[in-house]
Design a protein around this motif. Structure first.
Motif, short mmCIF file in Angstrom:
data_model
loop_
_atom_site.label_atom_id
_atom_site.label_comp_id
_atom_site.label_asym_id
_atom_site.label_seq_id
_atom_site.Cartn_x
_atom_site.Cartn_y
_atom_site.Cartn_z
N VAL A 44 18.47 10.08 -29.53
CA VAL A 44 19.05 10.57 -30.79
C VAL A 44 17.90 11.88 -31.05
O VAL A 44 16.74 11.62 -31.00
CB VAL A 44 18.74 9.61 -31.96
N LEU A 45 18.34 12.66 -31.63
CA LEU A 45 17.67 13.85 -32.05
C LEU A 45 16.84 13.48 -33.28
O LEU A 45 17.26 12.58 -34.16
CB LEU A 45 18.59 14.91 -32.62
N PRO A 46 15.57 13.96 -33.34
CA PRO A 46 14.62 13.55 -34.41
C PRO A 46 15.20 13.85 -35.88
O PRO A 46 15.14 12.89 -36.60
CB PRO A 46 13.51 14.60 -34.32
N ASN A 47 15.99 14.77 -36.29
CA ASN A 47 16.23 14.98 -37.51
C ASN A 47 17.48 14.09 -37.96
O ASN A 47 17.60 13.40 -39.01
CB ASN A 47 16.74 16.52 -37.71
N THR A 48 18.28 13.73 -36.81
CA THR A 48 19.39 12.60 -36.99
C THR A 48 18.58 11.30 -37.19
O THR A 48 19.13 10.57 -38.11
CB THR A 48 19.94 12.77 -35.78
N LEU A 49 17.71 11.04 -36.47
CA LEU A 49 16.92 9.73 -36.53
C LEU A 49 16.11 9.87 -37.84
O LEU A 49 16.28 8.63 -38.61
CB LEU A 49 15.87 9.65 -35.43
N SER A 50 15.52 10.82 -38.52
CA SER A 50 15.16 10.89 -39.81
C SER A 50 15.88 10.50 -40.87
O SER A 50 15.74 9.87 -41.72
CB SER A 50 14.33 12.13 -39.88
N ALA A 51 17.00 11.10 -41.00
CA ALA A 51 18.07 10.88 -41.86
C ALA A 51 18.62 9.25 -41.88
O ALA A 51 18.66 8.68 -42.91
CB ALA A 51 19.41 11.70 -41.56
N ALA A 52 18.85 8.70 -40.58
CA ALA A 52 19.28 7.52 -40.49
C ALA A 52 18.07 6.27 -41.02
O ALA A 52 18.54 5.36 -41.59
CB ALA A 52 19.59 7.19 -39.06
N LEU A 53 16.82 6.63 -40.57
CA LEU A 53 15.95 6.02 -41.11
C LEU A 53 15.70 5.93 -42.81
O LEU A 53 15.37 4.95 -43.36
CB LEU A 53 14.37 6.32 -40.19
N LEU A 61 15.69 -2.04 -45.59
CA LEU A 61 16.00 -2.80 -44.39
C LEU A 61 14.56 -2.39 -43.39
O LEU A 61 14.56 -3.34 -42.45
CB LEU A 61 17.41 -2.48 -43.66
N VAL A 62 14.27 -1.36 -43.67
CA VAL A 62 12.83 -0.95 -42.76
C VAL A 62 12.02 -0.25 -43.64
O VAL A 62 12.28 0.28 -44.84
CB VAL A 62 13.16 0.07 -41.68
N TYR A 63 10.85 -0.18 -43.22
CA TYR A 63 9.65 0.53 -44.00
C TYR A 63 8.97 1.47 -42.93
O TYR A 63 8.93 0.90 -41.67
CB TYR A 63 8.99 -0.30 -44.68
N SER A 64 8.13 2.26 -43.40
CA SER A 64 7.38 3.16 -42.58
C SER A 64 5.94 2.87 -42.83
O SER A 64 5.38 2.46 -44.05
CB SER A 64 7.94 4.63 -42.72
N ARG A 65 5.21 3.32 -41.82
CA ARG A 65 3.64 3.21 -42.31
C ARG A 65 3.01 4.30 -41.03
O ARG A 65 3.73 4.35 -39.98
CB ARG A 65 3.07 1.89 -41.83
N ARG A 66 1.98 4.89 -41.69
CA ARG A 66 1.77 6.06 -40.93
C ARG A 66 0.37 5.46 -40.04
O ARG A 66 -0.43 4.41 -40.32
CB ARG A 66 0.84 7.12 -41.61
N SER A 67 0.28 5.91 -38.57
CA SER A 67 -0.70 5.25 -37.77
C SER A 67 -1.23 6.72 -37.07
O SER A 67 -0.50 7.40 -36.54
CB SER A 67 -0.04 4.23 -36.92
N GLY A 68 -2.59 6.71 -36.70
CA GLY A 68 -2.92 7.90 -36.15
C GLY A 68 -3.58 8.89 -37.04
O GLY A 68 -4.00 8.78 -38.10
#
Length: 69
Positions: A44-53, A61-68
């Motif tokens: 999947v293209l990154p911008n498409t993935l970003s929109a889906a996420l 249904l999901v959450y994000s966390r920064r690592s690094g």
């Protein structure tokens, strides 16, 4: 779960790509996956993935966390 929440979550999962992302994350378990790894595994293209996420995140249904960095 109330009806509004259920409809929101089912709607978020109603697209094949978003369902695939969700299934991949469930298989990964609590440690999750980096966005780049999800994009690579699902081709999947990154911008498409970003929109889906974003849609999955709004449905809680999901959450994000920064690592690094």
């Amino acid at each position: 779960m109330d009806t509004v929440t259920a409809v929101s979550r089912l709607s978020a999962l109603s697209h094949p790509m978003r369902l695939g992302i969700f299934r991949l994350l469930v298989q990964a378990g609590p440690k999750g996956l980096a966005a780049g790894e999800i994009a690579r595994q699902l081709a999947v293209l990154p911008n498409t993935l970003s929109a889906a996420l974003n849609i999955l995140s709004q449905a809680k249904l999901v959450y994000s966390r920064r690592s690094g960095r």
